[in-house]
Design a protein around this motif. Sequence first.
Motif, PDB file in Angstrom:
ATOM      1  N   SER A  56      -5.801 -22.612   0.942  1.00  0.00           N
ATOM      2  CA  SER A  56      -4.856 -23.124  -0.059  1.00  0.00           C
ATOM      3  C   SER A  56      -4.173 -24.409   0.415  1.00  0.00           C
ATOM      4  CB  SER A  56      -3.800 -22.059  -0.385  1.00  0.00           C
ATOM      5  OG  SER A  56      -3.059 -21.711   0.763  1.00  0.00           O
ATOM      6  N   ASP A  57      -4.380 -24.760   1.669  1.00  0.00           N
ATOM      7  CA  ASP A  57      -3.863 -26.026   2.211  1.00  0.00           C
ATOM      8  C   ASP A  57      -5.005 -27.040   2.161  1.00  0.00           C
ATOM      9  OD1 ASP A  57      -3.282 -28.149   4.077  1.00  0.00           O
ATOM     10  OD2 ASP A  57      -1.691 -26.908   4.910  1.00  0.00           O
ATOM     11  N   ALA A  58      -4.876 -28.044   1.287  1.00  0.00           N
ATOM     12  CA  ALA A  58      -5.975 -28.993   1.060  1.00  0.00           C
ATOM     13  C   ALA A  58      -6.415 -29.693   2.348  1.00  0.00           C
ATOM     14  CB  ALA A  58      -5.558 -30.023   0.014  1.00  0.00           C
ATOM     15  N   GLU A  59      -5.445 -30.078   3.176  1.00  0.00           N
ATOM     16  CA  GLU A  59      -5.792 -30.787   4.409  1.00  0.00           C
ATOM     17  C   GLU A  59      -6.544 -29.870   5.370  1.00  0.00           C
ATOM     18  OE1 GLU A  59      -3.639 -33.064   8.177  1.00  0.00           O
ATOM     19  OE2 GLU A  59      -2.462 -32.447   6.432  1.00  0.00           O
ATOM     20  N   GLN A  60      -6.013 -28.636   5.577  1.00  0.00           N
ATOM     21  CA  GLN A  60      -6.661 -27.694   6.484  1.00  0.00           C
ATOM     22  C   GLN A  60      -8.041 -27.297   5.981  1.00  0.00           C
ATOM     23  OE1 GLN A  60      -4.987 -28.114   9.259  1.00  0.00           O
ATOM     24  NE2 GLN A  60      -4.722 -25.958   9.703  1.00  0.00           N
ATOM     25  N   ARG A  61      -8.147 -27.101   4.664  1.00  0.00           N
ATOM     26  CA  ARG A  61      -9.453 -26.726   4.104  1.00  0.00           C
ATOM     27  C   ARG A  61     -10.478 -27.834   4.350  1.00  0.00           C
ATOM     28  NH1 ARG A  61     -10.761 -25.109  -2.247  1.00  0.00           N
ATOM     29  NH2 ARG A  61     -12.994 -24.712  -1.940  1.00  0.00           N
ATOM     30  N   GLY A  62     -10.056 -29.088   4.161  1.00  0.00           N
ATOM     31  CA  GLY A  62     -10.958 -30.203   4.384  1.00  0.00           C
ATOM     32  C   GLY A  62     -11.413 -30.279   5.828  1.00  0.00           C
ATOM     33  N   ARG A  63     -10.496 -30.062   6.759  1.00  0.00           N
ATOM     34  CA  ARG A  63     -10.851 -30.095   8.188  1.00  0.00           C
ATOM     35  C   ARG A  63     -11.810 -28.969   8.536  1.00  0.00           C
ATOM     36  NH1 ARG A  63      -6.007 -30.167  12.074  1.00  0.00           N
ATOM     37  NH2 ARG A  63      -7.675 -30.761  13.505  1.00  0.00           N
ATOM     38  N   PHE A  64     -11.578 -27.773   7.921  1.00  0.00           N
ATOM     39  CA  PHE A  64     -12.488 -26.656   8.185  1.00  0.00           C
ATOM     40  C   PHE A  64     -13.878 -26.956   7.634  1.00  0.00           C
ATOM     41  CE2 PHE A  64     -14.548 -22.733   6.772  1.00  0.00           C
ATOM     42  CZ  PHE A  64     -14.611 -22.035   7.975  1.00  0.00           C
ATOM     43  N   ASP A  65     -13.938 -27.469   6.397  1.00  0.00           N
ATOM     44  CA  ASP A  65     -15.230 -27.771   5.784  1.00  0.00           C
ATOM     45  C   ASP A  65     -16.004 -28.825   6.575  1.00  0.00           C
ATOM     46  OD1 ASP A  65     -14.670 -25.970   3.813  1.00  0.00           O
ATOM     47  OD2 ASP A  65     -14.087 -27.440   2.307  1.00  0.00           O
ATOM     48  N   ARG A  66     -15.273 -29.735   7.231  1.00  0.00           N
ATOM     49  CA  ARG A  66     -15.938 -30.765   8.035  1.00  0.00           C
ATOM     50  C   ARG A  66     -16.274 -30.284   9.440  1.00  0.00           C
ATOM     51  NH1 ARG A  66     -11.841 -33.793   5.492  1.00  0.00           N
ATOM     52  NH2 ARG A  66     -10.552 -33.730   7.370  1.00  0.00           N
ATOM     53  N   GLY A  67     -15.873 -29.037   9.758  1.00  0.00           N
ATOM     54  CA  GLY A  67     -16.188 -28.476  11.069  1.00  0.00           C
ATOM     55  C   GLY A  67     -15.240 -28.916  12.161  1.00  0.00           C
ATOM     56  N   GLU A  68     -14.064 -29.461  11.795  1.00  0.00           N
ATOM     57  CA  GLU A  68     -13.122 -29.938  12.800  1.00  0.00           C
ATOM     58  C   GLU A  68     -12.287 -28.814  13.392  1.00  0.00           C
ATOM     59  OE1 GLU A  68     -10.818 -32.900  10.849  1.00  0.00           O
ATOM     60  OE2 GLU A  68     -12.522 -34.199  10.410  1.00  0.00           O
ATOM     61  N   ILE A  69     -12.056 -27.759  12.600  1.00  0.00           N
ATOM     62  CA  ILE A  69     -11.281 -26.606  13.071  1.00  0.00           C
ATOM     63  C   ILE A  69     -12.036 -25.337  12.753  1.00  0.00           C
ATOM     64  CG2 ILE A  69      -9.037 -27.748  12.839  1.00  0.00           C
ATOM     65  CD1 ILE A  69      -8.663 -26.273  10.189  1.00  0.00           C
ATOM     66  N   ASP A  70     -11.642 -24.247  13.435  1.00  0.00           N
ATOM     67  CA  ASP A  70     -12.284 -22.961  13.163  1.00  0.00           C
ATOM     68  C   ASP A  70     -11.489 -22.198  12.109  1.00  0.00           C
ATOM     69  OD1 ASP A  70     -10.061 -21.916  14.411  1.00  0.00           O
ATOM     70  OD2 ASP A  70     -11.080 -21.461  16.285  1.00  0.00           O
ATOM     71  N   ALA A  71     -11.886 -20.947  11.862  1.00  0.00           N
ATOM     72  CA  ALA A  71     -11.267 -20.148  10.797  1.00  0.00           C
ATOM     73  C   ALA A  71      -9.811 -19.816  11.074  1.00  0.00           C
ATOM     74  CB  ALA A  71     -12.062 -18.860  10.590  1.00  0.00           C
ATOM     75  N   GLU A  72      -9.368 -19.950  12.318  1.00  0.00           N
ATOM     76  CA  GLU A  72      -7.977 -19.675  12.662  1.00  0.00           C
ATOM     77  C   GLU A  72      -7.141 -20.954  12.706  1.00  0.00           C
ATOM     78  OE1 GLU A  72      -7.906 -17.466  16.267  1.00  0.00           O
ATOM     79  OE2 GLU A  72      -8.665 -15.637  15.338  1.00  0.00           O
ATOM     80  N   GLY A  73      -7.766 -22.092  12.340  1.00  0.00           N
ATOM     81  CA  GLY A  73      -7.047 -23.358  12.322  1.00  0.00           C
ATOM     82  C   GLY A  73      -6.983 -24.055  13.664  1.00  0.00           C
ATOM     83  N   ASN A  74      -7.739 -23.542  14.655  1.00  0.00           N
ATOM     84  CA  ASN A  74      -7.753 -24.159  15.979  1.00  0.00           C
ATOM     85  C   ASN A  74      -8.830 -25.236  16.042  1.00  0.00           C
ATOM     86  OD1 ASN A  74      -5.770 -22.365  17.026  1.00  0.00           O
ATOM     87  ND2 ASN A  74      -7.345 -20.791  17.194  1.00  0.00           N
ATOM     88  N   PRO A  75      -8.549 -26.367  16.711  1.00  0.00           N
ATOM     89  CA  PRO A  75      -9.574 -27.401  16.859  1.00  0.00           C
ATOM     90  C   PRO A  75     -10.780 -26.847  17.600  1.00  0.00           C
ATOM     91  CG  PRO A  75      -7.408 -28.247  17.448  1.00  0.00           C
ATOM     92  CD  PRO A  75      -7.253 -26.770  17.283  1.00  0.00           C
ATOM     93  N   LYS A  76     -11.969 -27.243  17.167  1.00  0.00           N
ATOM     94  CA  LYS A  76     -13.180 -26.788  17.823  1.00  0.00           C
ATOM     95  C   LYS A  76     -13.410 -27.584  19.103  1.00  0.00           C
ATOM     96  CE  LYS A  76     -15.716 -24.839  13.928  1.00  0.00           C
ATOM     97  NZ  LYS A  76     -16.985 -24.846  13.179  1.00  0.00           N
ATOM     98  N   ALA A  77     -14.156 -26.958  20.045  1.00  0.00           N
ATOM     99  CA  ALA A  77     -14.450 -27.618  21.309  1.00  0.00           C
ATOM    100  C   ALA A  77     -15.284 -28.862  21.054  1.00  0.00           C
ATOM    101  CB  ALA A  77     -15.197 -26.658  22.231  1.00  0.00           C
ATOM    102  N   PRO A  78     -15.202 -29.880  21.923  1.00  0.00           N
ATOM    103  CA  PRO A  78     -15.987 -31.102  21.748  1.00  0.00           C
ATOM    104  C   PRO A  78     -17.471 -30.808  21.714  1.00  0.00           C
ATOM    105  CG  PRO A  78     -14.306 -31.406  23.432  1.00  0.00           C
ATOM    106  CD  PRO A  78     -14.311 -29.947  23.093  1.00  0.00           C
ATOM    107  N   ALA A  79     -18.221 -31.680  21.006  1.00  0.00           N
ATOM    108  CA  ALA A  79     -19.663 -31.501  20.894  1.00  0.00           C
ATOM    109  C   ALA A  79     -20.292 -31.443  22.269  1.00  0.00           C
ATOM    110  CB  ALA A  79     -20.273 -32.668  20.106  1.00  0.00           C
ATOM    111  N   GLY A  80     -21.227 -30.515  22.457  1.00  0.00           N
ATOM    112  CA  GLY A  80     -21.912 -30.372  23.728  1.00  0.00           C
ATOM    113  C   GLY A  80     -21.377 -29.224  24.554  1.00  0.00           C
ATOM    114  N   PHE A  81     -20.224 -28.640  24.160  1.00  0.00           N
ATOM    115  CA  PHE A  81     -19.667 -27.522  24.900  1.00  0.00           C
ATOM    116  C   PHE A  81     -20.093 -26.237  24.233  1.00  0.00           C
ATOM    117  CE2 PHE A  81     -15.774 -29.576  27.090  1.00  0.00           C
ATOM    118  CZ  PHE A  81     -16.593 -30.570  27.575  1.00  0.00           C
ATOM    119  N   GLY A  82     -20.740 -25.345  24.974  1.00  0.00           N
ATOM    120  CA  GLY A  82     -21.089 -24.028  24.450  1.00  0.00           C
ATOM    121  C   GLY A  82     -22.056 -24.118  23.308  1.00  0.00           C
ATOM    122  N   GLY A  83     -23.165 -24.806  23.414  1.00  0.00           N
ATOM    123  CA  GLY A  83     -24.127 -24.885  22.326  1.00  0.00           C
ATOM    124  C   GLY A  83     -24.524 -26.293  22.013  1.00  0.00           C
TER     125      GLY A  83
END
Length: 316
Positions: A56-83
């Motif tokens: 319901s938060d447009a900004e948070q939803r956009g960041r999640f859809d772009r893969g910038e944050i996870d389902a709990e709203g935490n930033p995802k690890a940098p590319a190349g870490f864990g996969g």
Amino acid sequence: MRDPYTVLGVARGASDAEIKKAYRKIAKDNHPDRNKDNPAKLEKFKEASAANALLSDAEQRGRFDRGEIDAEGNPKAPAGFGGGQGFPGGFGGGGFAGGARPGASTSSFDFTTDPSDLFAELFGRGAGRGGGFDEELRRRMAPKGADVAYRLSVPFEDAAVLKPQRVSLRNGKTIDLKLPPGFSAEKPLRMAGQGEAGAGGAGDALITLDIAPHRFFKRDGDDVRLDLPVTLNEAVDGAKVRVPTPDGPVTLTVAAGSSSGRVLRLRGRGFTRADGTRGDLLVALEVDLPHEDAELRAFTARWHDGRSVRAALGVD
């Protein structure tokens, strides 16, 4: 937490209205008040509340859809870490399993112990415990504490005028909660960081607001209804009478010849809507006759009302 779209059962392109409708259905079916002895239902309610808060938060939803944050709203690890790619020695593709891939460097990292050891190996011991990159990443990747659900009964008049409510939280804090315009029990209020403590930060407090019943006021949508007793003299001759409202007593003019059931409207004395405007107070007059009054009986013995007041009902 699972994917918020999956939790609410909606498609990624769902509208705000569809998300809101899906959340309300889950919240209604799994509310703690209806499922006090069902931990699974409580967990589903908390999970749906968190998913709704993110989507319901447009900004948070956009960041999640772009893969910038996870389902709990935490930033995802940098590319190349864990996969990701680009690090030899088993650091990518297969994750941190503690062994090297065939043909790769023989260096290996055991991520089942302490991630700070891993980052110290990669970036030098100077980035060890207590400071630098690894500490920040560990904090972001750690799970947040659990949300805590509360239910607060708000006095009728306080709910109508949005009077702040004092709330004692489980974490020992006491706060003055501002009631939002147009609030309802269907949508709990979320207070960020007021839940259980966790390695990744505290969870949230979810406060469901109920409006307590009143001994003479009744809610009708955004309006308030009141049955007001008046004497025969006041109804026949007209009068100025004192009337209770959620904001305090006011003076109301009763016109001469008023009958029981007549409704008078006091504008802006009802509940506060989401847009900040207020409903009205609807006052229904009730002529209250004295019991076994000799003088009144002597008067009616001399006077007769010959109208057919029930003709409209098909009876004489």
